[in-house]
Design a protein around this motif. Structure first.
Motif, short mmCIF file in Angstrom:
data_model
loop_
_atom_site.label_atom_id
_atom_site.label_comp_id
_atom_site.label_asym_id
_atom_site.label_seq_id
_atom_site.Cartn_x
_atom_site.Cartn_y
_atom_site.Cartn_z
N MET A 1 0.68 -1.19 0.08
CA MET A 1 -0.03 -0.02 -0.15
C MET A 1 0.68 1.26 0.03
SD MET A 1 -3.22 0.90 2.44
CE MET A 1 -2.19 0.71 4.00
N ASN A 2 0.80 2.15 -0.98
CA ASN A 2 1.56 3.31 -1.03
C ASN A 2 1.06 4.33 -0.03
OD1 ASN A 2 -0.61 4.98 -2.46
ND2 ASN A 2 0.09 3.81 -4.13
N LEU A 3 1.71 5.47 -0.03
CA LEU A 3 1.56 6.50 0.95
C LEU A 3 0.40 7.04 0.72
CD1 LEU A 3 2.74 8.10 3.52
CD2 LEU A 3 3.88 9.45 2.02
N GLY A 4 0.18 7.51 -0.78
CA GLY A 4 -1.08 8.14 -1.01
C GLY A 4 -2.43 7.47 -0.67
N VAL A 5 -2.42 6.03 -0.96
CA VAL A 5 -3.60 5.42 -0.45
C VAL A 5 -3.60 5.54 0.88
CG1 VAL A 5 -4.58 2.96 -0.56
CG2 VAL A 5 -3.61 4.06 -2.59
N ARG A 6 -2.50 5.02 1.74
CA ARG A 6 -2.60 5.20 3.02
C ARG A 6 -3.18 6.52 3.91
NH1 ARG A 6 0.27 1.83 6.51
NH2 ARG A 6 1.87 1.67 4.95
N MET A 7 -2.90 7.68 3.13
CA MET A 7 -3.27 8.79 3.64
C MET A 7 -4.76 8.98 3.15
SD MET A 7 -0.13 11.50 2.57
CE MET A 7 -1.23 12.83 3.08
N GLN A 8 -5.28 8.62 2.07
CA GLN A 8 -6.78 8.44 1.78
C GLN A 8 -7.52 7.55 2.97
OE1 GLN A 8 -6.43 7.10 -2.23
NE2 GLN A 8 -7.95 8.78 -2.71
N LEU A 9 -7.01 6.47 3.22
CA LEU A 9 -7.81 5.66 4.22
C LEU A 9 -7.78 6.40 5.71
CD1 LEU A 9 -6.41 2.14 3.17
CD2 LEU A 9 -8.38 3.23 2.47
N CYS A 10 -6.92 6.85 5.90
CA CYS A 10 -6.44 7.61 7.31
C CYS A 10 -7.50 8.54 7.25
CB CYS A 10 -5.10 8.20 7.53
SG CYS A 10 -4.04 6.93 7.85
N LEU A 11 -7.68 9.55 6.28
CA LEU A 11 -8.59 10.72 6.30
C LEU A 11 -10.22 10.01 6.38
CD1 LEU A 11 -9.42 13.60 5.99
CD2 LEU A 11 -8.96 13.47 3.67
N MET A 12 -10.45 8.74 5.49
CA MET A 12 -11.58 8.54 5.55
C MET A 12 -12.01 8.17 6.91
SD MET A 12 -12.69 4.70 3.95
CE MET A 12 -11.70 3.81 4.89
N MET A 13 -11.02 7.26 7.74
CA MET A 13 -11.48 6.90 9.19
C MET A 13 -11.59 8.06 10.10
SD MET A 13 -11.50 3.50 9.93
CE MET A 13 -11.25 1.88 9.24
N PHE A 14 -10.71 9.05 9.78
CA PHE A 14 -11.05 9.95 10.83
C PHE A 14 -12.07 10.95 10.72
CE2 PHE A 14 -10.60 14.71 11.48
CZ PHE A 14 -10.01 14.87 12.60
N TYR A 67 -23.71 -6.01 -5.49
CA TYR A 67 -24.00 -5.17 -6.80
C TYR A 67 -23.09 -3.93 -7.00
CZ TYR A 67 -28.27 -8.12 -6.29
OH TYR A 67 -29.10 -9.00 -6.49
N PHE A 68 -22.80 -3.18 -5.84
CA PHE A 68 -22.03 -1.83 -6.23
C PHE A 68 -20.65 -1.91 -5.30
CE2 PHE A 68 -26.63 -0.98 -6.37
CZ PHE A 68 -26.79 -0.59 -7.70
N ASN A 69 -19.84 -1.15 -5.91
CA ASN A 69 -18.73 -0.68 -5.17
C ASN A 69 -18.75 -0.18 -3.79
OD1 ASN A 69 -17.61 -1.58 -7.68
ND2 ASN A 69 -15.89 0.25 -7.59
N ALA A 70 -17.92 -0.83 -2.66
CA ALA A 70 -18.07 -0.30 -1.37
C ALA A 70 -17.92 1.43 -1.48
CB ALA A 70 -17.26 -1.10 -0.56
N GLU A 71 -16.87 1.88 -1.98
CA GLU A 71 -16.74 3.31 -1.79
C GLU A 71 -17.74 4.13 -2.22
OE1 GLU A 71 -15.49 2.65 -5.97
OE2 GLU A 71 -15.46 1.36 -4.05
N ARG A 72 -18.54 3.61 -3.56
CA ARG A 72 -19.70 4.26 -3.93
C ARG A 72 -20.87 4.52 -2.90
NH1 ARG A 72 -19.33 2.17 -10.32
NH2 ARG A 72 -17.22 3.02 -10.67
N ILE A 177 -20.89 15.76 4.40
CA ILE A 177 -21.01 16.26 2.88
C ILE A 177 -19.51 15.90 2.22
CG2 ILE A 177 -20.99 17.82 1.34
CD1 ILE A 177 -23.51 18.91 3.00
N PHE A 178 -18.51 16.18 3.13
CA PHE A 178 -17.11 15.96 2.55
C PHE A 178 -16.90 14.68 2.48
CE2 PHE A 178 -12.60 15.94 3.16
CZ PHE A 178 -11.95 16.94 2.42
N LEU A 179 -16.96 13.91 3.54
CA LEU A 179 -16.70 12.44 3.37
C LEU A 179 -17.65 11.71 2.28
CD1 LEU A 179 -15.30 9.90 4.28
CD2 LEU A 179 -17.02 9.70 5.97
N GLY A 180 -18.71 12.35 1.99
CA GLY A 180 -19.50 11.80 0.92
C GLY A 180 -18.86 12.00 -0.30
N PHE A 181 -18.37 12.96 -0.65
CA PHE A 181 -17.79 13.41 -1.97
C PHE A 181 -16.26 12.73 -2.14
CE2 PHE A 181 -21.26 16.96 -2.24
CZ PHE A 181 -21.60 16.49 -3.55
N PHE A 182 -15.61 12.82 -0.77
CA PHE A 182 -14.33 12.17 -0.79
C PHE A 182 -14.49 10.81 -1.14
CE2 PHE A 182 -10.97 10.33 1.66
CZ PHE A 182 -9.89 10.75 1.18
N SER A 183 -15.40 9.89 -0.75
CA SER A 183 -15.51 8.61 -0.84
C SER A 183 -15.42 8.26 -2.25
CB SER A 183 -16.79 8.21 -0.22
OG SER A 183 -16.93 8.64 1.28
#
Length: 410
Positions: A1-14, A67-72, A177-183
């Motif tokens: 897992m690269n740094l960019g993906v790790r940062m995305q996941l950390c922000l998602m959890m936050f 049926y659908f992607n989890a992030e969507r 709203i932010f997390l919704g679009f960020f997802s």
């Protein structure tokens, strides 16, 4: 897992846990002061978490896994949730508030599984990588409490009088709203069962395949104990913030984040304690910690004995980590590879669903019985009920559960 993906996941959890902690902790205080809800109505509002936990497997099993992607799905649920949070912000009566909070929790509880699914899908070694991502969720919960108490002071005596706690809903609505679009920018997490023509049954969704584990006497005792210990647990979620406000503690929501700080500490200590003392003793320590916590709440005050209240809050790390995380490890070891997911789903349904649903109802009834004419509660009497119940459950568990060796894989 690269740094960019790790940062995305950390922000998602936050953001995921910032949103939950940003309104749920002060919910009881808000309902009692802003819309004059009764103890029974407050219990009804908190029980929506349990209904959400009960319904969540259907959302994940029928939609996310097929049926659908989890992030969507995560994005859509949080965008709809943002609207419901805004409606809660605007509401001035419980009759209108309840359907909004019920709808919100039915949407929110499945997102707890979805953020885990998105995270695990990107990890090559979840055992080592997940905790470093999940800890940002705890930090999100902590930051929400700090903002409420120390920056905005919405839970100060003057803030509560002015009805400022309603602002927790607008704050979390914006974050949602932010997390919704960020997802929608998160790494793709396709359906697990995509292309699988096997018919999905109600038994699969509810994890009923794991019922065979009840043939194991120890697991059955653990399962029943899990339901029972969640009854006193519900008292903390429902009553802790209103209690601290009523007794006059300054910045109560901010100080309650001591529980999340201790959660981080004891999560790190758990592997050592588990391997050194075993599953039974670890679970017993957790149960007895609930007993001690409620005694501290019953006999502490905001004067010379405020330290007792703070210690009671800080015990959350032991109460939560030593019971729930140890229970997940134990369940995983018992289930075997075929029924791991089913078994975890069954335990979650029993604890956050059935156990806490009963607990919220009982907490509401008992709180109402000790409500004075001036709107204050006799808290020292109220807290003795969950203390006694936790002690009884721990004694029964100690007598009935036979010690066995469980391997902990960190």
């Amino acid at each position: 897992m690269n740094l960019g993906v790790r940062m995305q996941l950390c922000l998602m959890m936050f953001l995921e846990f910032f949103i939950w902690g940003g309104w749920f902790v002060t919910l009881g205080t808000f309902l009692g002061n802003n819309i004059n809800a009764t103890d029974g109505e407050i219990a009804l509002a908190f029980s929506t978490q349990s209904w959400g936990a009960i319904i969540a497997p259907f959302v994940i099993g029928l939609i996310a896994d097929r049926y659908f992607n989890a992030e969507r799905i995560l994005g859509v649920l949080h965008l709809i949730g943002a609207g419901l949070l805004f409606l809660m912000y605007k509401t001035t009566s419980f009759d209108l508030f309840y359907p909004y909070v019920l709808g919100y929790m039915i949407l929110y509880m499945p997102t707890l599984a979805l953020v885990n699914s998105v995270s695990f899908n990107q990890m090559t070694d979840p055992a080592k990588e997940f905790s470093l991502v999940r800890v940002f969720g705890t930090l999100g919960w902590i930051i929400a409490g700090v903002l409420i108490s120390y920056l905005f002071r919405w839970d100060s005596s003057s803030g509560i009088t002015q009805g400022l706690l309603k602002n927790t809903f607008i704050m979390t609505s914006i974050a949602s709203i932010f997390l919704g679009f960020f997802s929608f920018t998160l790494p793709k997490t396709p359906p697990k069962a995509k292309g699988n023509n096997e018919k999905l049954t109600l038994r699969d969704i509810l994890g009923l395949d794991a019922l065979g584990l009840f043939k194991d006497r120890n697991f059955l005792i653990f399962f029943i104990s899990s339901i029972l210990i969640c009854i006193p647990l519900a008292f903390y979620y429902q009553n802790a913030n209103p209690f601290l406000v009523e007794v006059g503690m300054e910045s109560p929501t901010g100080k309650m984040t001591l529980g999340q700080l201790s959660e981080i500490l004891f999560l790190l200590l758990l592997p050592y304690f588990f391997s050194r003392f075993g599953f039974k003793k670890t679970i017993m320590v957790a149960m007895l910690a609930w007993f001690v916590r409620y005694l501290l709440f019953a006999y502490g005050d905001v004067g010379d004995l405020e330290f007792m209240l703070l210690i009671g809050i800080a015990l959350h790390g032991i109460c939560y980590d030593f019971f729930f995380v140890s229970g997940q490890i134990y369940t995983d070891s018992k289930a075997g590879p075929k029924y791991k997911s089913s078994a975890q789903g069954l335990i979650t349904l029993a604890t956050y669903g059935v156990g806490m649903l009963i607990g919220f109802w009982i907490a509401g009834k008992i709180s109402n019985n000790y409500l004075l004419s001036d709107g204050m509660h006799i808290w020292d009497s109220i807290w003795l009920y969950p203390a006694g119940f936790a002690l009884v459950v721990s004694i029964l568990f100690a007598l009935l559960f036979k010690s066995e060796k469980i391997d902990y894989q960190s």
